[in-house]
Scaffold this active site. Structure first.
Site, PDB file in Angstrom:
ATOM      1  N   GLY A 238     -79.334 -27.704 -12.861  1.00 54.36           N
ATOM      2  CA  GLY A 238     -78.852 -26.622 -12.000  1.00 54.36           C
ATOM      3  C   GLY A 238     -77.800 -25.716 -12.587  1.00 54.36           C
ATOM      4  O   GLY A 238     -77.380 -24.769 -11.914  1.00 54.36           O
ATOM      5  N   GLU A 271     -79.428 -33.385 -16.057  1.00 60.57           N
ATOM      6  CA  GLU A 271     -80.804 -32.957 -16.370  1.00 60.57           C
ATOM      7  C   GLU A 271     -80.898 -31.442 -16.469  1.00 60.57           C
ATOM      8  O   GLU A 271     -81.637 -30.806 -15.719  1.00 60.57           O
ATOM      9  CB  GLU A 271     -81.755 -33.434 -15.265  1.00 60.57           C
ATOM     10  CG  GLU A 271     -81.770 -34.927 -15.031  1.00 60.57           C
ATOM     11  CD  GLU A 271     -82.563 -35.318 -13.790  1.00 60.57           C
ATOM     12  OE1 GLU A 271     -82.812 -34.451 -12.924  1.00 60.57           O
ATOM     13  OE2 GLU A 271     -82.925 -36.489 -13.682  1.00 60.57           O
ATOM     14  N   PRO A 272     -80.155 -30.823 -17.361  1.00 56.85           N
ATOM     15  CA  PRO A 272     -80.206 -29.360 -17.434  1.00 56.85           C
ATOM     16  C   PRO A 272     -81.482 -28.859 -18.103  1.00 56.85           C
ATOM     17  O   PRO A 272     -81.957 -29.460 -19.071  1.00 56.85           O
ATOM     18  CB  PRO A 272     -78.992 -29.005 -18.293  1.00 56.85           C
ATOM     19  CG  PRO A 272     -78.798 -30.205 -19.166  1.00 56.85           C
ATOM     20  CD  PRO A 272     -79.254 -31.403 -18.370  1.00 56.85           C
ATOM     21  N   GLY A 273     -82.052 -27.799 -17.577  1.00 58.63           N
ATOM     22  CA  GLY A 273     -83.199 -27.157 -18.198  1.00 58.63           C
ATOM     23  C   GLY A 273     -82.823 -25.716 -18.519  1.00 58.63           C
ATOM     24  O   GLY A 273     -82.584 -25.344 -19.669  1.00 58.63           O
ATOM     25  N   ARG A 310     -91.517 -15.190 -12.771  1.00 60.71           N
ATOM     26  CA  ARG A 310     -90.289 -15.303 -11.963  1.00 60.71           C
ATOM     27  C   ARG A 310     -89.984 -14.051 -11.138  1.00 60.71           C
ATOM     28  O   ARG A 310     -89.648 -14.168  -9.962  1.00 60.71           O
ATOM     29  CB  ARG A 310     -89.082 -15.672 -12.835  1.00 60.71           C
ATOM     30  CG  ARG A 310     -89.266 -16.974 -13.626  1.00 60.71           C
ATOM     31  CD  ARG A 310     -87.975 -17.486 -14.225  1.00 60.71           C
ATOM     32  NE  ARG A 310     -87.068 -17.944 -13.198  1.00 60.71           N
ATOM     33  CZ  ARG A 310     -86.011 -17.281 -12.799  1.00 60.71           C
ATOM     34  NH1 ARG A 310     -85.670 -16.149 -13.365  1.00 60.71           N
ATOM     35  NH2 ARG A 310     -85.269 -17.767 -11.834  1.00 60.71           N
ATOM     36  N   CYS A 340    -104.308  -7.647 -12.218  1.00 59.55           N
ATOM     37  CA  CYS A 340    -104.844  -7.012 -11.003  1.00 59.55           C
ATOM     38  C   CYS A 340    -104.186  -7.569  -9.751  1.00 59.55           C
ATOM     39  O   CYS A 340    -104.819  -8.293  -8.968  1.00 59.55           O
ATOM     40  CB  CYS A 340    -106.350  -7.222 -10.931  1.00 59.55           C
ATOM     41  SG  CYS A 340    -107.194  -6.339 -12.210  1.00 59.55           S
ATOM     42  N   GLU A 341    -102.917  -7.273  -9.596  1.00 64.98           N
ATOM     43  CA  GLU A 341    -102.127  -7.691  -8.434  1.00 64.98           C
ATOM     44  C   GLU A 341    -101.042  -6.643  -8.231  1.00 64.98           C
ATOM     45  O   GLU A 341    -100.350  -6.279  -9.195  1.00 64.98           O
ATOM     46  CB  GLU A 341    -101.410  -9.030  -8.698  1.00 64.98           C
ATOM     47  CG  GLU A 341    -102.288 -10.235  -8.830  1.00 64.98           C
ATOM     48  CD  GLU A 341    -102.796 -10.790  -7.511  1.00 64.98           C
ATOM     49  OE1 GLU A 341    -102.235 -10.455  -6.445  1.00 64.98           O
ATOM     50  OE2 GLU A 341    -103.768 -11.558  -7.554  1.00 64.98           O
TER      51      GLU A 341
END
Ligand code: LLP
Length: 412
Positions: A238, A271-273, A310, A340-341
């Site tokens: 986090g 547990e950092p990502g 994101r 195509c969105e």
């Protein structure tokens, strides 16, 4: 969103020692470019923050943020353990050379096959989120003939100040176990002779803006651990990352300072990502077309939500900057992808000077949850990934660009 590894020199964007454009011309676009030097700097920043607060924290890098083997190898060499959320991520960690006992395995919906693999590999910890999971792991460990170390994941019912979509520690969330259920499991622990109830795990969300909530959650988890003579607290990931200039976010040392007085006598795991890899990676993309229409200028690039979802999924901000700076007045443009969105828009107000077909742009702070969440939608191939070495003096293609053949592999 520049930093010590991504900066301008005479108007050209540099990654460590290389002009980004040079790498993009050699490898093609779209392209993820990572700096191992920056990732290791971030790893040591977290480590030193906790060392400085006299907490011996074991850092388990959260593979879900970015599982590229070159990155995992670099972090493992620096002493990091790994945090996996699937059998596939355990496999990645082991393939990269992680010692199984340094792997933590978490997840709300682990399958029997994944649990069996984890126990057979003798991984260090399983973070448990369900009483039935205790039964399963206990049975598997009995068959394999081991005592499996587990941590119970507590949902501390804390509402984290972050994007609501990435908060996990509030009541009503699918993550973790409520206090009363954990108390029941610990009361019944004699029913699980092959489990070692050695830890309590929490993770209240990602991109945390506020240390007070973490402190509150740690306090609740710590009290639970003390009540049951449990010696290890895994406080999750986090650590927040600045996505735009002016973002004011707590430094890892602010988390360490507030946690330190709470965890005396306990072993701490992290547990950092994102905090390790987000600002150590960029997505490089080439402008295909400029379309001036109605009241807008659309800059249409060769990356989209298939490479970095994101902005489309969370309305997350990523700064977009040119690889070669031009002088002159900037205009505000929409940078959009080819998918195509209608939502395939990176940003709507990007200041660019006289954008042209063929220009190269960098989507910044894209190292975490970028390639990891990439897809093949619209039968688009996933991009190449390049890693610049820890010295900053060499680079290599760490994963080649997919081909159309890759797209149909496995189909009958
Ligand atoms: N530990 C647990 C149990 C987690 O659920 C997560 C992230 C982490 C550690 C790592 O968190 P970090 O240090 O990276 O904040 N895709 C979203 C983020 C989802 C995070 C999921 N869990 C995004 O792009 O913002």
């Amino acid at each position: 969103m520049l930093n010590t590894s991504f900066y301008y020199r005479t108007n050209s964007l540099i990654a460590d020692t290389f002009p980004v454009a040079q790498i993009a011309h050699e490898v093609g676009t779209p392209l993820y470019l990572y700096s191992l030097k920056r990732a290791l700097h971030n790893y040591y920043t977290i480590k030193e923050a906790f060392d400085g607060a006299n907490i011996q924290a074991h850092i388990h890098y959260s593979i879900k943020a970015n599982g590229n083997l070159a990155l995992l190898r670099g972090l493992i060499a620096a002493g990091a353990g790994m945090d996996a959320v699937s059998g596939g991520e355990i496999f990645r960690a082991i393939t990269a050379g992680a010692s199984p006992d340094t792997i933590v395995y978490a997840g709300v919906g682990k399958t029997m096959a994944e649990l069996r693999y984890a126990v057979e590999q003798r991984i260090g910890w399983i973070n448990v989120e369900n009483r039935d999971e205790c039964d399963l792991i206990n049975a598997i460990a009995g068959t394999v003939g081991v005592r499996q170390r587990i941590a119970l994941r507590l949902n501390p019912h804390i509402v984290a100040n972050t994007i609501p979509n990435i908060a996990t520690g509030h009541g009503g969330a699918k993550f973790g176990l409520s206090m009363n259920i954990i108390e029941d499991i610990l009361r019944d622990k004699h029913l699980f002779p092959h489990l070692d109830f050695a830890g309590i795990h929490i993770h209240i969300g990602s991109q945390l803006h506020d240390i007070a909530e973490t402190a509150e959650a740690v306090k609740i988890a710590r009290d639970l651990a003390f009540r049951h003579g449990i010696k290890t607290l895994d406080i999750g990931g986090g650590f927040p990352v600045a996505y735009q200039d002016g973002d004011e976010l707590p430094h890892p040392s602010a988390f360490a300072q507030v946690i330190a007085p709470l965890v005396n006598g306990l072993d701490v795991m992290l547990e950092p990502g994102r905090g390790i890899i987000a600002d150590a990676g960029i997505l490089v993309t080439e402008v295909q077309y400029i379309k001036k229409q109605d009241w807008d200028t659309f800059v249409i690039v060769d990356a989209g939500m298939t490479e970095l979802i994101r902005p489309m999924l969370y309305e997350a901000h990523h700064s977009i900057i040119p690889l070669e700076q031009r002088s002159g007045d900037s205009e505000r443009v929409q940078v959009v992808g080819p998918v195509c969105e209608s939502t395939d828009v990176f940003a709507r107000q990007v200041p660019l000077v006289n954008p042209q077909r063929g220009d190269l742009l960098a989507v910044m702070t894209a190292g975490a949850y970028g390639m990891a969440m990439a897809s093949n939608y619209n039968a688009r191939v996933r991009p190449a990934e390049v890693m610049i070495s820890a010295s900053g003096l060499a680079w290599e293609v760490a994963r080649r660009r997919e081909t159309w053949e890759d797209l149909i592999r496995g189909e009958v």
